[in-house]
Design a protein around this motif. Structure first.
Motif, PDB file in Angstrom:
ATOM      1  N   ILE A  74      36.161  88.867  81.705  1.00  0.00           N
ATOM      2  CA  ILE A  74      35.139  89.913  81.717  1.00  0.00           C
ATOM      3  C   ILE A  74      34.692  90.164  83.148  1.00  0.00           C
ATOM      4  N   ASP A  75      34.086  91.351  83.367  1.00  0.00           N
ATOM      5  CA  ASP A  75      33.752  91.772  84.733  1.00  0.00           C
ATOM      6  C   ASP A  75      32.346  91.345  85.176  1.00  0.00           C
ATOM      7  N   LYS A  76      31.846  90.257  84.641  1.00  0.00           N
ATOM      8  CA  LYS A  76      30.570  89.692  85.107  1.00  0.00           C
ATOM      9  C   LYS A  76      30.787  88.214  85.398  1.00  0.00           C
ATOM     10  N   GLY A  77      30.086  87.716  86.447  1.00  0.00           N
ATOM     11  CA  GLY A  77      30.266  86.316  86.828  1.00  0.00           C
ATOM     12  C   GLY A  77      29.001  85.710  87.391  1.00  0.00           C
ATOM     13  N   LEU A  78      29.164  84.798  88.339  1.00  0.00           N
ATOM     14  CA  LEU A  78      28.032  84.060  88.908  1.00  0.00           C
ATOM     15  C   LEU A  78      26.986  84.988  89.520  1.00  0.00           C
ATOM     16  N   ASN A  79      27.442  86.086  90.123  1.00  0.00           N
ATOM     17  CA  ASN A  79      26.494  87.028  90.729  1.00  0.00           C
ATOM     18  C   ASN A  79      25.577  87.668  89.692  1.00  0.00           C
ATOM     19  N   ASP A  80      26.002  87.652  88.437  1.00  0.00           N
ATOM     20  CA  ASP A  80      25.200  88.234  87.346  1.00  0.00           C
ATOM     21  C   ASP A  80      24.587  87.146  86.463  1.00  0.00           C
ATOM     22  N   LYS A  81      24.553  85.909  86.978  1.00  0.00           N
ATOM     23  CA  LYS A  81      23.986  84.754  86.259  1.00  0.00           C
ATOM     24  C   LYS A  81      24.770  84.414  84.989  1.00  0.00           C
ATOM     25  N   VAL A  82      26.069  84.709  85.028  1.00  0.00           N
ATOM     26  CA  VAL A  82      26.965  84.329  83.934  1.00  0.00           C
ATOM     27  C   VAL A  82      27.631  83.013  84.329  1.00  0.00           C
ATOM     28  N   TYR A  83      27.277  81.943  83.619  1.00  0.00           N
ATOM     29  CA  TYR A  83      27.764  80.611  83.964  1.00  0.00           C
ATOM     30  C   TYR A  83      28.621  80.041  82.838  1.00  0.00           C
ATOM     31  N   GLU A  84      29.311  78.967  83.186  1.00  0.00           N
ATOM     32  CA  GLU A  84      30.081  78.246  82.164  1.00  0.00           C
ATOM     33  C   GLU A  84      29.126  77.779  81.060  1.00  0.00           C
ATOM     34  N   GLY A  85      29.528  78.007  79.824  1.00  0.00           N
ATOM     35  CA  GLY A  85      28.679  77.614  78.698  1.00  0.00           C
ATOM     36  C   GLY A  85      27.895  78.758  78.093  1.00  0.00           C
ATOM     37  N   CYS A  86      27.892  79.919  78.757  1.00  0.00           N
ATOM     38  CA  CYS A  86      27.213  81.084  78.179  1.00  0.00           C
ATOM     39  C   CYS A  86      27.961  81.565  76.935  1.00  0.00           C
ATOM     40  N   ASN A  87      27.239  81.774  75.856  1.00  0.00           N
ATOM     41  CA  ASN A  87      27.848  82.299  74.634  1.00  0.00           C
ATOM     42  C   ASN A  87      28.103  83.804  74.776  1.00  0.00           C
ATOM     43  N   LYS A 112      36.579  95.177  73.688  1.00  0.00           N
ATOM     44  CA  LYS A 112      36.396  95.993  74.901  1.00  0.00           C
ATOM     45  C   LYS A 112      35.114  95.623  75.630  1.00  0.00           C
ATOM     46  N   ASP A 113      33.992  95.787  74.951  1.00  0.00           N
ATOM     47  CA  ASP A 113      32.693  95.502  75.553  1.00  0.00           C
ATOM     48  C   ASP A 113      32.021  94.350  74.810  1.00  0.00           C
ATOM     49  N   VAL A 114      31.343  93.497  75.558  1.00  0.00           N
ATOM     50  CA  VAL A 114      30.701  92.319  74.972  1.00  0.00           C
ATOM     51  C   VAL A 114      29.301  92.158  75.555  1.00  0.00           C
ATOM     52  N   LEU A 115      28.530  91.301  74.905  1.00  0.00           N
ATOM     53  CA  LEU A 115      27.245  90.868  75.458  1.00  0.00           C
ATOM     54  C   LEU A 115      27.335  89.383  75.765  1.00  0.00           C
ATOM     55  N   VAL A 116      26.940  89.030  76.967  1.00  0.00           N
ATOM     56  CA  VAL A 116      26.907  87.623  77.367  1.00  0.00           C
ATOM     57  C   VAL A 116      25.459  87.155  77.276  1.00  0.00           C
ATOM     58  N   ILE A 117      25.227  86.108  76.499  1.00  0.00           N
ATOM     59  CA  ILE A 117      23.882  85.533  76.389  1.00  0.00           C
ATOM     60  C   ILE A 117      23.652  84.622  77.585  1.00  0.00           C
ATOM     61  N   LEU A 118      22.641  84.963  78.367  1.00  0.00           N
ATOM     62  CA  LEU A 118      22.382  84.220  79.602  1.00  0.00           C
ATOM     63  C   LEU A 118      21.715  82.878  79.342  1.00  0.00           C
ATOM     64  N   ASP A 119      21.016  82.762  78.211  1.00  0.00           N
ATOM     65  CA  ASP A 119      20.442  81.467  77.825  1.00  0.00           C
ATOM     66  C   ASP A 119      21.577  80.545  77.398  1.00  0.00           C
ATOM     67  N   ARG A 120      21.500  79.291  77.833  1.00  0.00           N
ATOM     68  CA  ARG A 120      22.550  78.340  77.458  1.00  0.00           C
ATOM     69  C   ARG A 120      21.978  77.186  76.652  1.00  0.00           C
ATOM     70  N   LYS A 121      22.842  76.621  75.816  1.00  0.00           N
ATOM     71  CA  LYS A 121      22.411  75.475  75.007  1.00  0.00           C
ATOM     72  C   LYS A 121      22.152  74.284  75.918  1.00  0.00           C
ATOM     73  N   GLN A 122      21.037  73.639  75.682  1.00  0.00           N
ATOM     74  CA  GLN A 122      20.702  72.475  76.484  1.00  0.00           C
ATOM     75  C   GLN A 122      21.653  71.331  76.163  1.00  0.00           C
ATOM     76  N   GLU A 123      22.294  70.800  77.192  1.00  0.00           N
ATOM     77  CA  GLU A 123      23.249  69.719  76.990  1.00  0.00           C
ATOM     78  C   GLU A 123      22.531  68.371  76.964  1.00  0.00           C
ATOM     79  N   VAL A 124      22.998  67.520  76.080  1.00  0.00           N
ATOM     80  CA  VAL A 124      22.411  66.176  75.953  1.00  0.00           C
ATOM     81  C   VAL A 124      23.424  65.164  76.438  1.00  0.00           C
ATOM     82  N   ASN A 125      23.055  64.368  77.398  1.00  0.00           N
ATOM     83  CA  ASN A 125      23.929  63.298  77.897  1.00  0.00           C
ATOM     84  C   ASN A 125      23.591  61.976  77.199  1.00  0.00           C
ATOM     85  N   TYR A 126      24.509  61.520  76.434  1.00  0.00           N
ATOM     86  CA  TYR A 126      24.275  60.280  75.677  1.00  0.00           C
ATOM     87  C   TYR A 126      24.610  59.065  76.539  1.00  0.00           C
TER      88      TYR A 126
END
Length: 283
Positions: A139-152, A269-283
């Motif tokens: 997709i044509d959005k990335g770090l500059n648009d606050k799209v990070y790994e883990g975004c749904n 074709k077009d999508v919505l990226v959710i900028l909120d990410r699930k909080q990861e739990v480190n066990y």
């Protein structure tokens, strides 16, 4: 010694002589019409048909010239019309593209309304890794648009996938149908927990498989399936699909269900990226 007996006649004398003859014939014709009857007969017999033939040739030539003129005019008009048709076709193509884009934006707007609690950004797919299904794409959005790994990522009416790699101005998305994908889901109003396995093989038959369902759980055809609140990477409440078939497993301890996905994974074709990410739990 030879003498040249041929003498040139001055044209002006010849003209005068012919004029005199014509005048004489006019006078004779006027005062002695009976004398000119034979002459008129000869003229009518030979000259008139010749004149008619000349007229016919003239008319034919004139007709051909008119046809040629009309043909040339028609060609010019045809060329002009072709140009106009091409312009209209180009304009129609632009309008259709604008209409398609507007429809896509309306879909995204409606999708945004379905999940008002999450912050989102719109993105467009510009490349796909595989053919057939959109199981991995860019997709044509990335770090500059606050799209990070883990975004749904959502599309149509539900969950499409998750961002697995993000760069400055683009990101890679893995769909939930990919063989490496796994989503913890909930079925029906009772929130029956299940594990939804990504599988291109089952998707070829039109469904995803939900496994590890408690044998005592009540699961019915038509039940809605959403992402669970206990999912490790996916946010809660994103629609995955609907139950189309339920069966007991051979171990007599669990059930399995076939899920018809909400998203069309054949064409994205077009999508919505959710900028909120699930909080990861480190066990």
């Amino acid at each position: 010694m030879k003498f040249n007996n041929k003498k040139d006649v001055d044209p002006k004398y010849l003209l005068v002589a012919l004029s005199v003859i014509c005048i004489a014939l006019i006078i004779v014709s006027a005062f002695f019409p009976d004398k000119m009857q034979k002459v008129r007969g000869v003229v009518g017999k030979y000259v008139t048909p010749l004149q008619q033939g000349i007229n016919d040739v003239g008319n034919a030539v004139e007709s051909k010239l008119e046809i040629f003129g009309d043909n040339k005019k028609l060609k010019e008009e045809n060329k002009k019309l072709r140009t106009e048709v091409t312009n209209y076709q180009n304009e129609l193509g632009r309008k259709e593209a604008e209409l398609t884009e507007l429809q896509e934006l309306r879909k995204l707007y409606d999708l945004d309304e379905l999940y008002p609690d999450y912050k989102k950004t719109a993105a467009r797919v510009f490349s796909v890794d595989t053919s057939g299904f959109f199981n991995e794409f860019y997709i044509d959005k990335g770090l500059n648009d606050k799209v990070y790994e883990g975004c749904n990522v959502i599309s149509d009416d539900g969950l499409l996938g998750i961002v697995v790699e993000s760069f400055d101005d683009y990101a890679k998305v893995r769909a939930i149908i990919d063989d490496r994908a796994n989503v913890t889901g909930e079925i029906g109003v009772a929130g029956v927990i299940c594990n939804i396995e990504g599988s291109l093989k089952t998707m070829e038959e039109g469904y995803l498989l939900a496994t590890d369902i408690d044998k005592n759980a009540i699961v019915s055809v038509g039940d809605k399936v959403i992402s669970s609140n206990v999912s490790d990477r996916y946010l809660y409440g994103l629609t995955i699909g609907y139950v189309s078939n339920v069966s007991y497993d051979s171990n007599n301890l669990t059930q399995s269900a076939e899920i018809l996905p909400t998203v069309n994974f054949y064409d994205v074709k077009d999508v919505l990226v959710i900028l909120d990410r699930k909080q990861e739990v480190n066990y």
